[in-house]
Structures are given as C-alpha cells and as structure tokens.
Write a protein that holds these residues in place. Structure first.
Motif, mmCIF file in Angstrom:
data_model
loop_
_atom_site.group_PDB
_atom_site.id
_atom_site.type_symbol
_atom_site.label_atom_id
_atom_site.label_comp_id
_atom_site.label_asym_id
_atom_site.label_seq_id
_atom_site.Cartn_x
_atom_site.Cartn_y
_atom_site.Cartn_z
ATOM 1 N N TYR A 90 0.836 -1.195 0.000
ATOM 2 C CA TYR A 90 0.000 0.000 0.000
ATOM 3 C C TYR A 90 0.877 1.254 0.000
ATOM 4 O O TYR A 90 1.374 1.653 1.058
ATOM 5 N N SER A 94 -3.037 4.992 -0.537
ATOM 6 C CA SER A 94 -3.701 4.022 -1.416
ATOM 7 C C SER A 94 -4.737 3.200 -0.659
ATOM 8 O O SER A 94 -4.705 3.087 0.560
ATOM 9 N N VAL A 95 -5.636 2.616 -1.417
ATOM 10 C CA VAL A 95 -6.725 1.840 -0.837
ATOM 11 C C VAL A 95 -6.890 0.521 -1.583
ATOM 12 O O VAL A 95 -6.694 0.450 -2.796
ATOM 13 N N ASN A 96 -7.206 -0.518 -0.839
ATOM 14 C CA ASN A 96 -7.692 -1.766 -1.425
ATOM 15 C C ASN A 96 -9.209 -1.667 -1.348
ATOM 16 O O ASN A 96 -9.792 -1.817 -0.273
ATOM 17 N N TYR A 146 -12.333 -3.770 3.389
ATOM 18 C CA TYR A 146 -11.393 -2.877 2.699
ATOM 19 C C TYR A 146 -10.178 -2.646 3.586
ATOM 20 O O TYR A 146 -10.185 -2.957 4.791
ATOM 21 N N GLN A 147 -9.119 -2.057 2.988
ATOM 22 C CA GLN A 147 -7.955 -1.573 3.725
ATOM 23 C C GLN A 147 -7.522 -0.234 3.114
ATOM 24 O O GLN A 147 -7.597 -0.061 1.898
ATOM 25 N N TYR A 148 -7.063 0.673 3.969
ATOM 26 C CA TYR A 148 -6.687 2.015 3.506
ATOM 27 C C TYR A 148 -5.448 2.490 4.250
ATOM 28 O O TYR A 148 -5.411 2.472 5.487
ATOM 29 N N SER A 150 -3.822 5.580 5.181
ATOM 30 C CA SER A 150 -4.087 7.017 5.256
ATOM 31 C C SER A 150 -2.834 7.825 5.559
ATOM 32 O O SER A 150 -2.893 9.063 5.575
#
Length: 208
Positions: A90, A94-96, A146-148, A150
């Motif tokens: 990541y 970015s984000v999944n 989800y995963q983010y 930040s």
C-alpha cells in the motif's frame, strides 16, 4: 522503501505458519496426499516450491496498491490444501477497495506502516480498526471489507492468509459499475442519475 522484511526469514516463516494454522479450511477434503495437474509428468521438490515472491525482495515500491498472490492459479501444489497467501503493498494514500472473498475468511498481518481496515456484516454494521505493525485482523468469509493507508508519507505492507486455495475476489466497484449492468438500473438503485453513473464507470474503466 524496498521489501526488506523478506530478509528476516525466520521471523517471516513463523508468521506465515501462524497464519496457515489459524486459517479455517474452506475447500473440500481430498482423499490423497496431494493433487497433481493432469499435464504434469514429473513431481519433485520443485512442484512444492513457490518462488513468486522473490520479485518483491529489494524491488522498488509500487506507485499504486498492489497484491501479489500465491493461490492455486500461481502455485498449483496448493490445490486441495485449503490454504493460500497474498502480499499486499500500500503506497501512501492508497486503498484496497471494498471487496469480498466468497470462499474464505482473510487473516491479515501488518508488517510495515499502519492501515485502516474494516468490514460490514449482514446487519450492515461496520467494524473498523487502525492496525499497527504486528497487529492482525480477520475479515469474515464473504463479507465486504477494505484496507486504507491514510499515512501521508509512509507505505504499508501486509501478508494475508486464506483458508482456501482459491478464495476468489469480488470487487464491489468493479462488479457494480464495470460489468455492463444497465445504467437505468444502477441509477435507480443508487438513487442518482445516468450522468453520475457514467462518471463513476469512466473512473473505474481500465486505462487504455
């Protein structure tokens, strides 16, 4: 930052084995020690060895979210073994995107950086957490999650274990807006208009 974590071999092996042991099997049981592809004539040590993660060692970090898988498709020896893995990278910001794995839960272990993660249950309750290095989080089978990353500067790195050799991934944005569902249906479903739907579709469509 290069993928230096893989250099810590013994530590990583222990973590992978921990994920493997705690991943709940979701595939049918087999009645042999292992399954051999029909096009394979010789079975030796190489059949049970996967080297696909070597490309991550000392590699330049990706500029967008990247997943590198070791599932049945990439590593045929996993067929029938009810386990697979993925390395998730990541970059900052970015984000999944929201997605599901229809055939397995996902057990994520954070190795670098921090991640905001979450999933939604069938009662539409959102469960979220901010993970630090060494933390684990489980995404129940079939639920949207989800995963983010930040963090405004640093990348994040995680390994995920699955209780299936082929967990499957269903992207919510891609499934809804990039599979040809009629725009009238989408506009009515999301209580918006055709122009908004088209704008979303244009943003999701693969770049030429």
């Amino acid at each position: 930052m290069a993928f230096h974590t893989l250099k810590h071999g013994s530590f990583l092996v222990v973590l992978i084995l921990a994920i493997a042991q705690t991943s709940k099997a979701g595939d049918p049981d087999i009645i042999s020690d292992f399954l051999i592809p029909t096009n394979l004539t010789i079975v030796d040590n190489n059949f049970f060895t996967y080297t696909g993660f070597r490309v991550l060692v000392d590699a330049d970090p990706p500029t967008t979210f990247k997943v590198t898988k070791a599932s049945m498709a990439e590593f045929p020896a996993l067929n029938g073994q009810s386990v697979s893995f993925a390395v998730l990278q990541y970059p900052s910001g970015s984000v999944n995107p929201p997605h599901t794995h229809p055939r397995s839960a996902e057990l994520l272990l954070l190795l670098q950086g921090s991640l905001e993660v979450g999933f939604v249950d069938t009662a539409n309750k959102l469960y979220t957490q901010t993970l630090q290095v060494g933390d684990m989080f489980v995404f129940p089978k079939g639920l949207v999650h989800y995963q983010y990353n930040s963090d405004g500067k640093d990348p994040a790195l995680a390994i995920s274990g699955f209780g299936s050799a082929n967990a499957g991934t269903v992207s919510v944005p891609g499934t809804v807006f990039a599979t040809g569902i009629d725009n009238v249906i989408l506009a009515k479903s999301f209580k918006t208009d055709d122009a908004t739907v088209q704008k979303i579709e244009a943003g999701i469509a693969p770049k030429a």
